[in-house]
Design a protein around this motif. Sequence first.
Motif, PDB file in Angstrom:
ATOM      1  N   THR A 145      22.317  82.004  11.128  1.00 56.14           N
ATOM      2  CA  THR A 145      22.606  80.662  11.556  1.00 56.14           C
ATOM      3  C   THR A 145      21.495  80.599  12.981  1.00 56.14           C
ATOM      4  O   THR A 145      21.469  81.106  13.630  1.00 56.14           O
ATOM      5  N   GLY A 146      20.742  79.470  12.603  1.00 58.42           N
ATOM      6  CA  GLY A 146      19.613  78.947  14.474  1.00 58.42           C
ATOM      7  C   GLY A 146      18.453  79.917  14.370  1.00 58.42           C
ATOM      8  O   GLY A 146      17.505  79.776  15.300  1.00 58.42           O
ATOM      9  N   LEU A 147      18.019  80.840  13.240  1.00 63.95           N
ATOM     10  CA  LEU A 147      17.318  81.791  13.374  1.00 63.95           C
ATOM     11  C   LEU A 147      17.290  82.684  12.490  1.00 63.95           C
ATOM     12  O   LEU A 147      17.002  82.925  11.398  1.00 63.95           O
ATOM     13  N   ASP A 148      15.682  82.570  11.913  1.00 64.01           N
ATOM     14  CA  ASP A 148      14.558  83.356  10.942  1.00 64.01           C
ATOM     15  C   ASP A 148      13.863  84.968  11.829  1.00 64.01           C
ATOM     16  O   ASP A 148      13.429  83.778  12.952  1.00 64.01           O
ATOM     17  N   PHE A 149      14.326  85.997  11.436  1.00 61.08           N
ATOM     18  CA  PHE A 149      13.408  86.845  12.666  1.00 61.08           C
ATOM     19  C   PHE A 149      12.615  87.091  11.008  1.00 61.08           C
ATOM     20  O   PHE A 149      13.163  88.131  10.166  1.00 61.08           O
ATOM     21  N   ALA A 150      11.709  87.435  10.819  1.00 57.15           N
ATOM     22  CA  ALA A 150      10.524  88.982  10.598  1.00 57.15           C
ATOM     23  C   ALA A 150       9.571  89.835  11.636  1.00 57.15           C
ATOM     24  O   ALA A 150       9.390  89.803  12.415  1.00 57.15           O
ATOM     25  N   VAL A 151       9.711  90.768  10.165  1.00 55.50           N
ATOM     26  CA  VAL A 151       9.084  91.689  10.665  1.00 55.50           C
ATOM     27  C   VAL A 151       7.426  92.138   9.649  1.00 55.50           C
ATOM     28  O   VAL A 151       7.707  92.499   8.867  1.00 55.50           O
ATOM     29  N   ALA A 152       6.783  92.211  10.412  1.00 51.34           N
ATOM     30  CA  ALA A 152       4.962  91.604   9.633  1.00 51.34           C
ATOM     31  C   ALA A 152       4.520  93.019   9.801  1.00 51.34           C
ATOM     32  O   ALA A 152       4.046  94.231  11.117  1.00 51.34           O
ATOM     33  N   THR A 153       4.139  93.491   8.601  1.00 49.02           N
ATOM     34  CA  THR A 153       3.175  95.203   8.761  1.00 49.02           C
ATOM     35  C   THR A 153       2.453  94.509   7.950  1.00 49.02           C
ATOM     36  O   THR A 153       1.538  94.135   7.388  1.00 49.02           O
ATOM     37  N   PHE A 154       0.506  94.851   8.688  1.00 47.93           N
ATOM     38  CA  PHE A 154      -0.557  94.075   8.989  1.00 47.93           C
ATOM     39  C   PHE A 154      -1.643  95.656   8.736  1.00 47.93           C
ATOM     40  O   PHE A 154      -1.678  96.247   9.766  1.00 47.93           O
TER      41      PHE A 154
ATOM     42  N   VAL B 297      -6.520  92.793  11.820  1.00 47.18           N
ATOM     43  CA  VAL B 297      -6.594  93.966  12.864  1.00 47.18           C
ATOM     44  C   VAL B 297      -7.455  94.326  13.448  1.00 47.18           C
ATOM     45  O   VAL B 297      -8.821  94.757  13.124  1.00 47.18           O
ATOM     46  N   VAL B 298      -7.616  94.612  14.436  1.00 51.96           N
ATOM     47  CA  VAL B 298      -8.407  95.233  15.153  1.00 51.96           C
ATOM     48  C   VAL B 298      -7.861  97.103  15.157  1.00 51.96           C
ATOM     49  O   VAL B 298      -7.351  97.617  15.329  1.00 51.96           O
ATOM     50  N   GLY B 299      -9.125  98.291  14.397  1.00 47.45           N
ATOM     51  CA  GLY B 299      -9.621  99.257  14.624  1.00 47.45           C
ATOM     52  C   GLY B 299      -8.454 100.005  13.116  1.00 47.45           C
ATOM     53  O   GLY B 299      -8.363  99.205  12.393  1.00 47.45           O
ATOM     54  N   ASP B 300      -8.130 100.697  13.867  1.00 46.65           N
ATOM     55  CA  ASP B 300      -7.956 101.177  12.462  1.00 46.65           C
ATOM     56  C   ASP B 300      -6.677 101.775  12.659  1.00 46.65           C
ATOM     57  O   ASP B 300      -5.552 102.782  11.958  1.00 46.65           O
ATOM     58  N   GLU B 301      -5.159 101.548  13.315  1.00 44.69           N
ATOM     59  CA  GLU B 301      -4.131 101.362  13.266  1.00 44.69           C
ATOM     60  C   GLU B 301      -3.264  99.845  12.359  1.00 44.69           C
ATOM     61  O   GLU B 301      -3.560  98.959  12.784  1.00 44.69           O
ATOM     62  N   ALA B 302      -2.110 100.456  11.784  1.00 43.91           N
ATOM     63  CA  ALA B 302      -1.913  99.844  11.151  1.00 43.91           C
ATOM     64  C   ALA B 302      -0.703  98.333  12.165  1.00 43.91           C
ATOM     65  O   ALA B 302      -0.434  98.713  13.728  1.00 43.91           O
ATOM     66  N   MET B 303      -0.728  97.244  11.786  1.00 47.04           N
ATOM     67  CA  MET B 303      -0.165  96.494  13.438  1.00 47.04           C
ATOM     68  C   MET B 303       0.884  95.911  13.175  1.00 47.04           C
ATOM     69  O   MET B 303       1.066  95.476  11.536  1.00 47.04           O
ATOM     70  N   ILE B 304       2.282  96.222  13.961  1.00 50.43           N
ATOM     71  CA  ILE B 304       3.398  95.809  13.652  1.00 50.43           C
ATOM     72  C   ILE B 304       3.498  94.262  15.063  1.00 50.43           C
ATOM     73  O   ILE B 304       4.204  95.079  15.451  1.00 50.43           O
ATOM     74  N   ALA B 305       4.484  93.370  14.071  1.00 48.76           N
ATOM     75  CA  ALA B 305       4.998  92.027  15.227  1.00 48.76           C
ATOM     76  C   ALA B 305       6.426  91.938  14.646  1.00 48.76           C
ATOM     77  O   ALA B 305       6.478  91.386  13.001  1.00 48.76           O
ATOM     78  N   TYR B 306       7.181  91.259  15.671  1.00 48.44           N
ATOM     79  CA  TYR B 306       8.489  90.352  15.252  1.00 48.44           C
ATOM     80  C   TYR B 306       8.270  89.665  15.347  1.00 48.44           C
ATOM     81  O   TYR B 306       7.373  89.240  16.794  1.00 48.44           O
ATOM     82  N   ASP B 307       8.394  88.508  14.510  1.00 44.44           N
ATOM     83  CA  ASP B 307       7.720  86.914  14.273  1.00 44.44           C
ATOM     84  C   ASP B 307       9.083  85.931  15.096  1.00 44.44           C
ATOM     85  O   ASP B 307      10.195  86.259  13.992  1.00 44.44           O
ATOM     86  N   PHE B 308       9.946  85.715  15.651  1.00 43.81           N
ATOM     87  CA  PHE B 308      10.843  84.940  16.364  1.00 43.81           C
ATOM     88  C   PHE B 308      10.732  83.512  15.818  1.00 43.81           C
ATOM     89  O   PHE B 308      11.755  82.578  15.995  1.00 43.81           O
ATOM     90  N   ALA B 309       9.468  82.931  15.354  1.00 45.61           N
ATOM     91  CA  ALA B 309       9.745  81.599  15.074  1.00 45.61           C
ATOM     92  C   ALA B 309      10.356  80.612  14.111  1.00 45.61           C
ATOM     93  O   ALA B 309      10.533  79.450  13.974  1.00 45.61           O
TER      94      ALA B 309
END
Length: 121
Positions: A27-36, A96-108
């Motif tokens: 309720t009031g928050l949708d939270f995402a973990v994105a892996t690129f 994505v920059v480089g050879d490592e996966a980028m993981i971000a938390y998105d609170f929007a």
Amino acid sequence: MIEVKTVEKPDERRDFPRGHLEAVHLTGLDFAVATFEPGWRWSESVAPIAGTESCQVHHNGYVVQGRMRIRMDDGAESEVGPGDVFVVPPGHDAWVVGDEAMIAYDFAGGMAQEYAKAKEG
């Protein structure tokens, strides 16, 4: 009312070329973990799904690992990496920059609700 969910058991998972998103909805928050994965670029991996020329989702995020370059439609660019907190308005491409996966938390909320979902119609 207290709500608690774990990202280990997301409400949904969306897969797209070279990445995926896991979302929990409260309720009031949708939270995402994105892996690129290395080689991911929004304009190649998500644009065909979104049906827009640039990403139209507002992001409030935190980078857990990896690096990402972001280019706004007006040409402004920035790069984010581990420990960075960022706000990116609609109208951008990213990769994505480089050879490592980028993981971000998105609170929007927009990312958890709309990102990489096919447009209806």
